[in-house]
Motif scaffolding. Structure first.
Motif, mmCIF file in Angstrom:
data_model
loop_
_atom_site.group_PDB
_atom_site.id
_atom_site.type_symbol
_atom_site.label_atom_id
_atom_site.label_comp_id
_atom_site.label_asym_id
_atom_site.label_seq_id
_atom_site.Cartn_x
_atom_site.Cartn_y
_atom_site.Cartn_z
ATOM 1 N N ARG A 229 36.579 47.607 35.469
ATOM 2 C CA ARG A 229 36.694 46.154 35.679
ATOM 3 C C ARG A 229 35.887 45.770 36.908
ATOM 4 O O ARG A 229 36.427 45.588 38.009
ATOM 5 C CB ARG A 229 38.171 45.772 35.877
ATOM 6 N N PRO A 230 34.586 45.615 36.752
ATOM 7 C CA PRO A 230 33.707 45.355 37.909
ATOM 8 C C PRO A 230 34.078 44.102 38.698
ATOM 9 O O PRO A 230 33.779 44.017 39.893
ATOM 10 C CB PRO A 230 32.325 45.216 37.272
ATOM 11 N N LYS A 231 34.713 43.137 38.044
ATOM 12 C CA LYS A 231 35.029 41.884 38.736
ATOM 13 C C LYS A 231 36.400 41.903 39.397
ATOM 14 O O LYS A 231 36.769 40.950 40.094
ATOM 15 C CB LYS A 231 34.962 40.715 37.752
ATOM 16 N N ALA A 232 37.153 42.963 39.189
ATOM 17 C CA ALA A 232 38.486 43.042 39.785
ATOM 18 C C ALA A 232 38.392 43.525 41.227
ATOM 19 O O ALA A 232 37.611 44.418 41.558
ATOM 20 C CB ALA A 232 39.372 43.980 38.978
ATOM 21 N N ALA A 233 39.166 42.924 42.094
ATOM 22 C CA ALA A 233 39.213 43.346 43.494
ATOM 23 C C ALA A 233 40.248 44.451 43.668
ATOM 24 O O ALA A 233 41.166 44.609 42.855
ATOM 25 C CB ALA A 233 39.565 42.155 44.382
#
Length: 680
Positions: A229-233
């Motif tokens: 999940r590249p957009k998850a922090a």
């Protein structure tokens, strides 16, 4: 943690040069190698190898640390590194004899089929007594396993990996692992997520490492979840973990989160991997368990590797391993979310696929058989092997999983029909590719499993076959008394099944065992019983052979008259059957007995007759043996010139120099019938 030195409890595989943390532990372990032991301090020479213990929970990176230590100090041990795993992925202890057998095989030493654990460990200790070896014993269940394998020499070093102390082994140097330090934990996360998400929110990243208690397996799963999940922090993951009910270990909580995030089809495949034998998975196994295509299964397995749910095995074939720390979680999850009938169906599909692969593996060796070629072409392309060599490589690589599959199928008890087919095909494939002698240690275990199923299902015919096979292997390794017990039990089972082949074979084998034990009267009696059955069934070739075995027993007992009568009956039987070579050999043995009986002239005539039949059979080795026997007889009769002539002919037939007396003696003895036939 290392890439090539995998943490079998669940750490990710990283390259050897990327080992993370554990600097203090490594320094202490290396110092412990040199530190004086209790025996040295008391002035005595250490009697056994030093043991370094790396203890920790599954998933703590204990195996990875052991592998890194081994990598750093391996060059001190001239005879190399030996490895053995002492627990199955589900935590079941590996029998000591299995571990000892694998270690002996790694040393290229023979491992007699069916040998007891004490015998194998004694052979292992003897082999290591004059070697300088580093022995890595991974995932030890208890001290007894380690103690049985310890070399009796201080020149060797043992690195043991376990979940707790090894009480009972003297002078063990323990190293207990906790979590990774925060810096190493952050670096492990960074390798999955990249540096940006870590540096933009270092507090959340440090909190995640603390939430995971610095456990490498947990951090690997967390990193895999973030990488997908590249957009998850990082804070998003920490928040989700906090929203969990808080029950269970950090590993179980992160694992549940990863599992819930998978698509339903992938989640089902993952759960079913708990059924994989020995925790080893290939695309065929996964496809059979899930009922999907092989390509689809391989794609799912590669996705699991990226998520840290599996790791790849260093192998020429695509093969994966279920981390030991995840195995109980997968098993519990499958039991709670999949119906028992679905799990049993998945097992059945896996066994059926394995049976068909073994059939293809064996059939490809039968290239001269048109029927076999036709059967092979009728199989789906995904089950076929491109060449016999490829089939043999697959069989060798998948051997641990195949044997584990047979053990699991028998233990299951609900799929005995498939288990029997699996074991039958496994035996035939191993014999076809490795030969009976090389495969004997594995075959002994398989035949024992067949016996278990036959007794459980009350199948006397299969019980008789298993007992005969086990008896043969016992006899070949010198356990003749044990073989005799097996053969008598096989005779009872054969009679119960009303199987004439099994009863006849068992009676002959009982006779062979008595012959080996030098009980010649009983041997001749049992051979006679087998002969009566063969004659009643008009099995002339077998009857002729049994006449020869009876004759051999009488010869050993010194009853030369009975021996001559039976050799004549054997020769007559072979002649009627048109077996020229066997007829010549029977006459040769008759000549030998005549010589023993003090009838050199008769022996000379019979030798000439046998020589003529050997020429017709084009058996040059037998001709050479007979020429040597003629030479010996002529010397005994006082004709050295004729004896030298025959000896010269024998040497020309063998193509050897005159001084190679040992080889010519072997040729002379090659035709003597010994205690058991090739069919036993």
């Amino acid at each position: 943690m290392t890439d090539q030195a995998v943490d079998t409890e669940g750490g990710a595989r990283l390259s050897v040069s990327q080992f993370l943390g554990r600097t203090r532990e490594l320094k202490e372990l290396r110092a412990d190698i040199e530190r004086a032991g209790l025996d040295t301090l008391s002035g005595r020479k250490p009697p056994r190898a030093r043991v370094l213990l790396i203890a920790g929970k599954p998933g703590s990176g204990r195996t990875a640390l052991a592998e890194e230590l081994v990598r750093q100090v391996a060059d001190r041990y001239d005879d190399g590194v030996l490895r053995a795993r002492l627990s199955e992925p589900d935590g079941t202890p590996v029998p000591v004899e299995h571990a000892a057998r694998e270690l002996l095989a790694a040393l290229d030493l023979p491992t007699p089929a069916g040998a007891a654990a004490d015998d194998l460990t004694e052979v292992l200790r003897t082999a290591l007594a004059d070697r300088r070896v580093l022995l890595l014993l991974d995932d030890a269940a208890d001290a007894e396993q380690v103690d049985a394998l310890l070399p009796d020499t201080p020149d060797c070093l043992v690195v043991a990996v376990s979940g707790g102390p090894l009480t009972g082994i003297s002078d063990v140097r323990p190293c207990t692992l906790g979590g990774l330090d925060t810096k190493s934990g952050l670096e492990l996360l960074t390798r999955h997520t990249g540096s940006v998400r870590i540096t933009v929110d270092p507090r959340a990243a440090e909190g995640l490492v603390e939430e995971c208690q610095g456990q490498p397996a947990v951090l690997t799963l967390a990193g895999g979840w973030l990488a997908a999940r590249p957009k998850a922090a990082v804070a998003d993951l920490a928040k989700q973990l906090h929203s969990e009910d808080g029950e269970g270990t950090p590993l179980s909580r992160v694992f549940r989160l990863v599992h819930h995030s998978l698509p339903p089809a992938s989640a089902r495949i993952l759960r079913l991997l708990s059924l994989a034998p020995a925790g080893l998975v290939d695309p065929h196994t996964a496809a059979a368990l899930a009922g999907c295509s092989v390509d689809g299964a391989r794609a799912a397995l590669d996705d699991f590797v990226a998520l840290g749910l599996l790791h790849t095995v260093d192998s020429p074939l695509p093969q994966y391993e279920v981390p030991g720390c995840l195995h109980p979680l997968l098993r519990r999850l499958a039991a709670s979310q999949d119906r028992p009938g679905e799990l049993q169906l998945a097992r059945a599909r896996m066994l059926e696929r394995t049976v068909r692969l073994l059939q293809a593996c064996r059939t490809i060796t039968e290239t001269d058989d048109p029927e076999a070629r036709e059967k092979l072409q009728a199989m789906p392309r995904s089950l076929r092997f491109p060449s016999p060599r490829a089939a043999e490589e697959w069989l060798r690589i998948r051997r641990p999983a195949l044997l584990a599959s047979a053990r699991a199928a028998v233990a299951d008890g609900e799929l005995d029909t498939l288990a029997r087919r699996l074991m039958s095909q496994l035996v035939r494939a191993m014999v076809a590719h490795f030969g009976t002698q090389a495969a004997a240690p594995d075959l002994y275990g398989v035949h024992a499993l067949v016996l278990d199923v036959a007794e459980r299902r009350k199948l006397p015919r299969e019980k008789a076959a298993a007992l005969l096979n086990l008896g043969d292997l016992d006899g070949q390794t010198g356990r003749t008394a044990q073989a005799l017990v097996r053969y008598r039990a096989a005779l009872d089972a054969g009679r119960e099944a009303n199987d004439p082949y099994a009863t006849g074979r068992a009676m002959e084998s009982v006779g062979g065992a008595h012959l080996e034990l030098e009980d010649y009267d009983r041997a001749a009696d049992w051979f006679g019983r087998a002969l009566a059955q063969r004659l009643a069934r008009d099995e002339r070739a077998e009857a002729a052979r049994l006449y020869g075995r009876i004759a051999a027993a009488h010869t050993y007992a010194g009853r030369y008259g009975e021996a001559q009568r039976n050799w004549r009956a054997a020769a007559a039987g072979y002649r009627k059957n048109g077996d020229v070579a066997a007829h010549a050999r029977a006459l040769s043995e008759l000549a030998r007995v005549q010589e023993y009986a003090g009838r050199p002239e008769e022996s000379l005539r019979t030798c000439h007759e046998a020589l003529e039949w050997a020429r017709r059979a084009e058996d040059e080795r037998l001709q050479a043996a007979l020429q040597l026997r003629l030479a010996d007889t002529l010397e005994h009769l006082g004709d050295p010139a004729a004896a030298a002539l025959h000896r010269g002919r024998a040497e020309r037939l063998l193509g050897d120099e005159p001084e190679r007396a040992d080889d010519t003696k072997q040729a002379a003895d090659a035709c003597e019938i010994r205690s058991t036939s090739a069919e036993d």
